[in-house]
Write an enzyme that holds these catalytic residues in place. Structure first.
Site, PDB file in Angstrom:
ATOM      1  CB  SER A   1      69.194  61.841  47.498  1.00  0.00           C
ATOM      2  OG  SER A   1      68.642  61.063  46.482  1.00  0.00           O
TER       3      SER A   1
ATOM      4  CE  LYS B   1      70.050  62.885  42.886  1.00  0.00           C
ATOM      5  NZ  LYS B   1      70.291  63.158  44.317  1.00  0.00           N
TER       6      LYS B   1
END
Ligand SMILES: [Ca+2]
Ligand SMILES: [Ca+2]
Ligand SMILES: [Ca+2]
Ligand SMILES: [Ca+2]
Ligand SMILES: [Ca+2]
Ligand SMILES: [Ca+2]
Ligand SMILES: [Ca+2]
Ligand SMILES: [Ca+2]
Ligand SMILES: [Ca+2]
Ligand SMILES: [Ca+2]
Ligand SMILES: [Ca+2]
Ligand SMILES: [Ca+2]
Lengths: 198, 198, 198, 198, 198, 198
Positions: C95, C138
């Site tokens: 990611s 996140k």
């Protein structure tokens, strides 16, 4: 399966006999050349000992190039790749040694491989052929694949003698103790179609 | 997901079919060139066997450059990078072989890849296509992703015959035994937009 | 912690969003150049997949240098080092891909990175942005770190839609599907102070 | 033990603070140059993260050679070896980063290291100093070793504030956020005796 | 066993003291030169830390060649091989450091090693000698092997003081803190018979 | 099995004695040269210590080329490959050291190896022969293989003295302490048939 493989128009493809967890099987050794600097690469989900066999075969050929009629400059100007298909199956052990050697000699000389022939045996650096295990299972697999001739180490003759002769019908055996015999039996003196000039 | 990928304006992107712990799935093989000295790098959280497939594909192309209309000097002057997206998923096995080969031929020739096409099959060094497992699950995944044509090894035809024909509606199958067939089916004779001159 | 990092006077420093065992977190990708022969080194206690992301980012940039306005000779004459601080924490996964790409483009172009911006997304070799996991955690970490703008793959929009809008106040989202969009949003057209001439 | 080490006549020897299974300890970073081609070797029974710190320190110096007054040709003509004594103890973690950086700057500039000084902190590629753990134990070890001054990341000030002031008597703290501050505090402007000309 | 080894006519053979699972033992460090490009190889079934000691010794000598009267060109034109006999026994730890250093200095200067001398101690990159463990067992092994003089780090003196003086009869101890002392004690100013000209 | 191997017409093939899980056995060390750049490759399913023996043997020969009458240019112009047949059996330990050395000296001098001779012993870098284990089992294996002469380290004489003399009939023992003795006993002064000119 044999239909697919029995074609011997390409140099470097030789039939071996393997002993796997599910019994005997045939396997194919393929090798090709590409312009390069002399590297040797080996694929096919192989273990350490089987990779070593490829190295031994290559070194033996380099050391005896003249005997095989190979121009030693080829070794510096081409990369060699040896592959054993069916990547899903891990493979190991020394018994593909003579098959790898035969594949490489065919590749470097572009000589045609004899049809319907299979082989199994360990090679040594000085050109000896050593006996290997699993002979009975390998022979049965060879028959199923319609192999007609088989090359074995002469010390494996005793294993053949223990097999019911019924099972051996239609199979011709060549017992050898030296690599030169293997090459003489396995490679014809005809070049493959579209042979590369090396 | 397909919307994102069906674009075939870029060379070197080919759709494969994978068999994962959670069933069948489509995957993409991407490859690119950059000026360099001929290295091959491979990414995508791949296992040993899948990396070997990339090596085999590359070696096969090098050894048969002329057949594919590729100038062999390209191999010395460019680095090749092959990537399989979705790095969070570990991937392995030989079944992406023909997809990798097709990706590389597209890359080196800059030929456009056919749309809505997927494929699965192991490759060998002499250009044969071998059958692979998980066919049913892969076909279902292909349908979900709106694939229209599928390339398989002819020895996988028996697996298709065992699937309820209902599920196969709208899918066209190509059964092949040789890489040249794969390339002929998968690559168009048109170059991609902004094709690189190699 | 933000005070320390929000300074964007240096090229090559970009904020990413990570998903760790203890929840979401921000991380920083730093990259620098030094005179050399074109090696790429990667540090920060990273796993295999995260290291692969750096390789992919680098290869993509090499292959598309012209698009980014980068002189390809730079790749031969400088070594690149990518680092992800906080070495005590093991990090892995794909990611950080778009963050690494952005860091490298900033480094090679010496363009300033936008302030108060963070991003998360996998990259592919042909420039696509893929969705990633842990979006909710996140986003919360980004808020705590006073991030104002966030770049996500458009396929992650569904994850944002599932979050209580209350939590999203003060955050602006950019949904992208291609790396060129990421670079356009993240890099200003101003060079950093004391920009290196490459 | 201090007697042995407090001598600062040699460039490249800097005192760090470590946190081990048996409590805090001081450690020494040593570095030396030998004529060569620019390799970096690292010894001392170090783990991956600690080795990465050495790489980061080296790369940072290469990228900022001018700032430190170092002739960049030195990097090509000398090999650097970094060692952390007491090989029987495995060591890891990022907290020796600033100590390694200081050791290398002293080595390349031949500047004398300040006496009775110790330090602990992670470094980043862009020259930031990050906080580290085990501060209390490290401080007690420093006192036992008769250290007088300590360099810490300013974010570690809170850890010092939690320590009984009694224990801190005779210790002077320098809180820093940037490597340039570390070097300014730790290195004198005097060259070592018999300084090498690089 | 001593008969075999006490011969000191060859450069580069030095006696060390080791601490093994079955008690103390003597070991021998052997090193030889062969024409080459400056590689260092290390054998003897050694662990990571013991191999690092060899690297440290070599780097220290390179960095201080002048002090030892060694022409630095030797390092580029010869390969060095260090071996510790008795390959069946795994060996590790830093305590052979000063023995390795002494072996290498003898090798490069072709100076004769003093007879009936053994040593144990860790080395550091700046030439310090550090204390090591297992002193009592090592001393007893030295006596059994009819060693007469022993070099130890001065910080190991306390370990000797704890041993019953009865056991120490006939042994002379040299306590050192710096490598230069080790070399001065261990190497005579006579060259070995048939000394190589380097 | 002996029939196959007793032929000593080829240089570089020497008989060793091994101690395996199933008792003593004989093994063969083979080595060959091929034109190259001086690499050493080692195969035969060997463990780390046995590979180290090959390195030690090679380095010893390089360092003492003159003594053996070998032109040192050979080391730069040929690759050496050492192989121990029977790849299915893992092999390790230092006891093949003197056999490897003898094989290499035979190879480089093309001197014929004495017939019906076997040996076992560790080698050291300065040419000493060290005792090894499993002597009784090895001797029995040698008898079964119709070996007539055996080379052992003189420190292994005590092991022979403990064996029932009945078992030793027809065996001649050579006890040595130095490699030069091994070579003098094992190699004849005749060159092999078709000796290579090196
Ligand atoms: Ca099969
Ligand atoms: Ca025979
Ligand atoms: Ca997927
Ligand atoms: Ca077919
Ligand atoms: Ca954090
Ligand atoms: Ca989109
Ligand atoms: Ca300590
Ligand atoms: Ca601050
Ligand atoms: Ca011993
Ligand atoms: Ca002292
Ligand atoms: Ca045997
Ligand atoms: Ca003796």
């Amino acid at each position: 399966e044999r239909d697919k493989y029995e074609n011997n128009n390409v140099a470097g493809v030789v039939t071996g006999l393997a002993w796997t967890r599910v019994g005997g099987d045939i396997l194919f050794i393929e090798s090709i050349l590409s312009k390069g600097k002399g590297t040797l690469s080996i694929t096919g989900n192989l273990g350490k000992v089987m990779k070593e066999s490829a190295t031994i075969a290559m070194e033996y050929i380099k050391s005896n190039a003249k005997t095989f009629g190979i121009n030693p400059e080829v070794f510096d100007n081409y990369n060699v790749h040896i592959h054993v298909p069916e990547g899903a199956t891990p493979k190991d052990g020394p018994s593909a040694g003579i098959t790898m050697l035969t594949s490489l000699v065919s590749l470097f000389t572009q000589r045609k491989v004899k049809k319907n022939l299979a082989m199994t045996g360990e090679i040594t650096l000085r050109g000896k052929v050593l006996p290997v295990g699993g002979i009975k299972e390998k022979i049965l697999a060879a028959k199923r694949a319609r192999i007609k001739e088989i090359i074995l180490c002469d010390e494996n003759k005793r294993d053949i003698n223990e097999i019911n002769p019924e099972y051996l019908k239609g199979l011709e055996f060549h017992y050898v103790s030296d690599m030169s015999e293997v090459v003489n039996i396995a490679l014809t003196n005809t070049k493959v179609k579209n042979a590369k000039t090396l």
